[in-house]
Design a protein around this motif. Structure first.
Motif, PDB file in Angstrom:
ATOM      1  N   LEU A  59       0.841  -1.190   0.000  1.00 28.57           N
ATOM      2  CA  LEU A  59       0.000   0.000   0.000  1.00 28.57           C
ATOM      3  C   LEU A  59       0.878   1.241   0.000  1.00 28.57           C
ATOM      4  O   LEU A  59       2.029   1.209   0.436  1.00 28.57           O
ATOM      5  CB  LEU A  59      -0.898   0.030   1.240  1.00 28.57           C
ATOM      6  N   TRP A  60       0.304   2.354  -0.470  1.00 28.88           N
ATOM      7  CA  TRP A  60       0.997   3.624  -0.346  1.00 28.88           C
ATOM      8  C   TRP A  60       1.261   3.903   1.133  1.00 28.88           C
ATOM      9  O   TRP A  60       0.487   3.505   2.014  1.00 28.88           O
ATOM     10  CB  TRP A  60       0.144   4.767  -0.895  1.00 28.88           C
ATOM     11  N   THR A  61       2.315   4.635   1.398  1.00 31.07           N
ATOM     12  CA  THR A  61       2.609   5.006   2.786  1.00 31.07           C
ATOM     13  C   THR A  61       1.486   5.857   3.373  1.00 31.07           C
ATOM     14  O   THR A  61       1.179   5.762   4.567  1.00 31.07           O
ATOM     15  CB  THR A  61       3.948   5.753   2.861  1.00 31.07           C
ATOM     16  N   ALA A  62       0.835   6.672   2.539  1.00 24.89           N
ATOM     17  CA  ALA A  62      -0.296   7.472   3.028  1.00 24.89           C
ATOM     18  C   ALA A  62      -1.421   6.570   3.537  1.00 24.89           C
ATOM     19  O   ALA A  62      -2.055   6.860   4.562  1.00 24.89           O
ATOM     20  CB  ALA A  62      -0.816   8.382   1.919  1.00 24.89           C
ATOM     21  N   SER A  63      -1.670   5.468   2.842  1.00 27.41           N
ATOM     22  CA  SER A  63      -2.706   4.528   3.276  1.00 27.41           C
ATOM     23  C   SER A  63      -2.319   3.871   4.596  1.00 27.41           C
ATOM     24  O   SER A  63      -3.141   3.734   5.510  1.00 27.41           O
ATOM     25  CB  SER A  63      -2.927   3.455   2.206  1.00 27.41           C
ATOM     26  N   VAL A  64      -1.053   3.452   4.694  1.00 26.28           N
ATOM     27  CA  VAL A  64      -0.577   2.832   5.934  1.00 26.28           C
ATOM     28  C   VAL A  64      -0.653   3.832   7.087  1.00 26.28           C
ATOM     29  O   VAL A  64      -1.037   3.482   8.206  1.00 26.28           O
ATOM     30  CB  VAL A  64       0.860   2.305   5.757  1.00 26.28           C
ATOM     31  N   ALA A  65      -0.316   5.089   6.818  1.00 25.20           N
ATOM     32  CA  ALA A  65      -0.373   6.121   7.858  1.00 25.20           C
ATOM     33  C   ALA A  65      -1.802   6.300   8.366  1.00 25.20           C
ATOM     34  O   ALA A  65      -2.025   6.467   9.575  1.00 25.20           O
ATOM     35  CB  ALA A  65       0.172   7.439   7.321  1.00 25.20           C
ATOM     36  N   CYS A  66      -2.784   6.254   7.469  1.00 21.16           N
ATOM     37  CA  CYS A  66      -4.187   6.374   7.884  1.00 21.16           C
ATOM     38  C   CYS A  66      -4.579   5.218   8.800  1.00 21.16           C
ATOM     39  O   CYS A  66      -5.234   5.420   9.835  1.00 21.16           O
ATOM     40  CB  CYS A  66      -5.093   6.398   6.653  1.00 21.16           C
ATOM     41  N   ILE A  67      -4.173   4.011   8.429  1.00 23.59           N
ATOM     42  CA  ILE A  67      -4.497   2.836   9.248  1.00 23.59           C
ATOM     43  C   ILE A  67      -3.824   2.930  10.611  1.00 23.59           C
ATOM     44  O   ILE A  67      -4.444   2.676  11.652  1.00 23.59           O
ATOM     45  CB  ILE A  67      -4.076   1.548   8.518  1.00 23.59           C
ATOM     46  N   MET A  68      -2.551   3.306  10.628  1.00 24.47           N
ATOM     47  CA  MET A  68      -1.813   3.399  11.888  1.00 24.47           C
ATOM     48  C   MET A  68      -2.372   4.501  12.787  1.00 24.47           C
ATOM     49  O   MET A  68      -2.428   4.351  14.011  1.00 24.47           O
ATOM     50  CB  MET A  68      -0.327   3.657  11.616  1.00 24.47           C
ATOM     51  N   LEU A  69      -2.807   5.617  12.191  1.00 18.65           N
ATOM     52  CA  LEU A  69      -3.382   6.698  12.992  1.00 18.65           C
ATOM     53  C   LEU A  69      -4.680   6.245  13.647  1.00 18.65           C
ATOM     54  O   LEU A  69      -4.918   6.516  14.836  1.00 18.65           O
ATOM     55  CB  LEU A  69      -3.628   7.931  12.127  1.00 18.65           C
ATOM     56  N   PHE A  70      -5.516   5.537  12.890  1.00 19.22           N
ATOM     57  CA  PHE A  70      -6.746   5.023  13.495  1.00 19.22           C
ATOM     58  C   PHE A  70      -6.433   4.065  14.638  1.00 19.22           C
ATOM     59  O   PHE A  70      -7.042   4.139  15.714  1.00 19.22           O
ATOM     60  CB  PHE A  70      -7.615   4.314  12.455  1.00 19.22           C
ATOM     61  N   LEU A  71      -5.475   3.160  14.420  1.00 21.59           N
ATOM     62  CA  LEU A  71      -5.126   2.198  15.473  1.00 21.59           C
ATOM     63  C   LEU A  71      -4.508   2.894  16.685  1.00 21.59           C
ATOM     64  O   LEU A  71      -4.689   2.446  17.823  1.00 21.59           O
ATOM     65  CB  LEU A  71      -4.176   1.138  14.915  1.00 21.59           C
ATOM     66  N   ALA A  72      -3.798   3.991  16.452  1.00 21.12           N
ATOM     67  CA  ALA A  72      -3.251   4.760  17.572  1.00 21.12           C
ATOM     68  C   ALA A  72      -4.380   5.378  18.397  1.00 21.12           C
ATOM     69  O   ALA A  72      -4.356   5.344  19.639  1.00 21.12           O
ATOM     70  CB  ALA A  72      -2.314   5.847  17.052  1.00 21.12           C
ATOM     71  N   LEU A  73      -5.378   5.939  17.718  1.00 24.16           N
ATOM     72  CA  LEU A  73      -6.537   6.496  18.428  1.00 24.16           C
ATOM     73  C   LEU A  73      -7.275   5.406  19.198  1.00 24.16           C
ATOM     74  O   LEU A  73      -7.710   5.607  20.341  1.00 24.16           O
ATOM     75  CB  LEU A  73      -7.486   7.168  17.430  1.00 24.16           C
ATOM     76  N   HIS A  74      -7.403   4.235  18.571  1.00 23.40           N
ATOM     77  CA  HIS A  74      -8.064   3.109  19.238  1.00 23.40           C
ATOM     78  C   HIS A  74      -7.254   2.638  20.446  1.00 23.40           C
ATOM     79  O   HIS A  74      -7.830   2.308  21.499  1.00 23.40           O
ATOM     80  CB  HIS A  74      -8.247   1.957  18.257  1.00 23.40           C
ATOM     81  N   THR A  75      -5.937   2.604  20.315  1.00 21.94           N
ATOM     82  CA  THR A  75      -5.085   2.167  21.425  1.00 21.94           C
ATOM     83  C   THR A  75      -5.226   3.100  22.622  1.00 21.94           C
ATOM     84  O   THR A  75      -5.315   2.651  23.771  1.00 21.94           O
ATOM     85  CB  THR A  75      -3.614   2.101  20.969  1.00 21.94           C
TER      86      THR A  75
END
Length: 212
Positions: A59-75
């Motif tokens: 995936l594009w790094t932008a896509s990975v960043a979106c996923i990681m940001l959501f998981l950070a908020l969830h964490t």
């Protein structure tokens, strides 16, 4: 797993490591250990699988960043069982005022933020998947993104309902975070849809402006 991780772009490695660090930090003096595993297990499993998945389906790094940001908020939400995220305490320390006082809130709305963020942050990665592997463009990809958000939101609310039936009352209540709102599930799904539609509308507006 190590070989898969080593093959990832540097920026994506850093994003994964940052999430690992945040997940570990969230376990220090864990205030709600009885629901910690329920809250964090999906993130742990995704982190374990992420290097292999990203190598197999890059995936594009932008896509990975979106996923990681959501998981950070969830964490962050998971650490405090969502209903007890102390954003008012943080605001009081920084600005000598609370968010709840400013908006007249009587419940903790961090869960609402995360549901909105799920919708908003899902758009970029789902659009990429729809275009790259689904052969969709334009409206088709946008509908796929909106359908993904609505579908996953619905499945998650069903999971919470089943958990309420299966788990002990206090554990289920702390995990679900309804805070007495009988329309909590509907509001959560609506906010996720609103997040997705907001990003899709902004992307459409930007695309039109560039063509003008």
């Amino acid at each position: 797993m190590i070989a898969d991780f080593a093959a990832l772009p540097l920026a994506q490695k850093r994003l994964l490591l940052l999430l690992v660090a945040l997940l570990l930090a969230a376990q220090i003096a864990q205030p709600y250990p009885e629901v910690a595993l329920l809250q964090h297990l999906p993130t742990i499993l995704l982190l374990i699988c992420a290097p292999r998945l990203l190598r197999r389906w890059p995936l594009w790094t932008a896509s990975v960043a979106c996923i990681m940001l959501f998981l950070a908020l969830h964490t962050l939400g998971g650490r405090y069982a969502y209903s007890n995220v102390p954003y008012d305490d943080w605001a009081q320390a920084l600005m000598n005022a609370t968010v709840s006082e400013a908006f007249g809130w009587t419940r903790n709305h961090y869960d609402r933020l995360v549901h909105f963020a799920f919708g908003a942050l899902s758009v970029v990665p789902v659009l990429e998947v729809a275009r790259r592997w689904g052969g969709l463009n334009g409206r088709g990809a946008a509908l796929a993104a909106l359908g993904w958000v609505l579908g996953i939101s619905c499945l998650y609310e069903i999971f919470e309902w089943l958990l309420t039936i299966a788990a002990a009352g206090e554990t289920a209540d702390r995990y679900n975070g309804q805070q007495g709102d009988i329309w909590d599930a509907q509001k959560d799904m609506a906010l996720a849809a609103l997040g997705a539609m907001t990003v899709l509308a902004l992307r459409s507006r930007i695309a039109i402006s560039r063509r003008a």
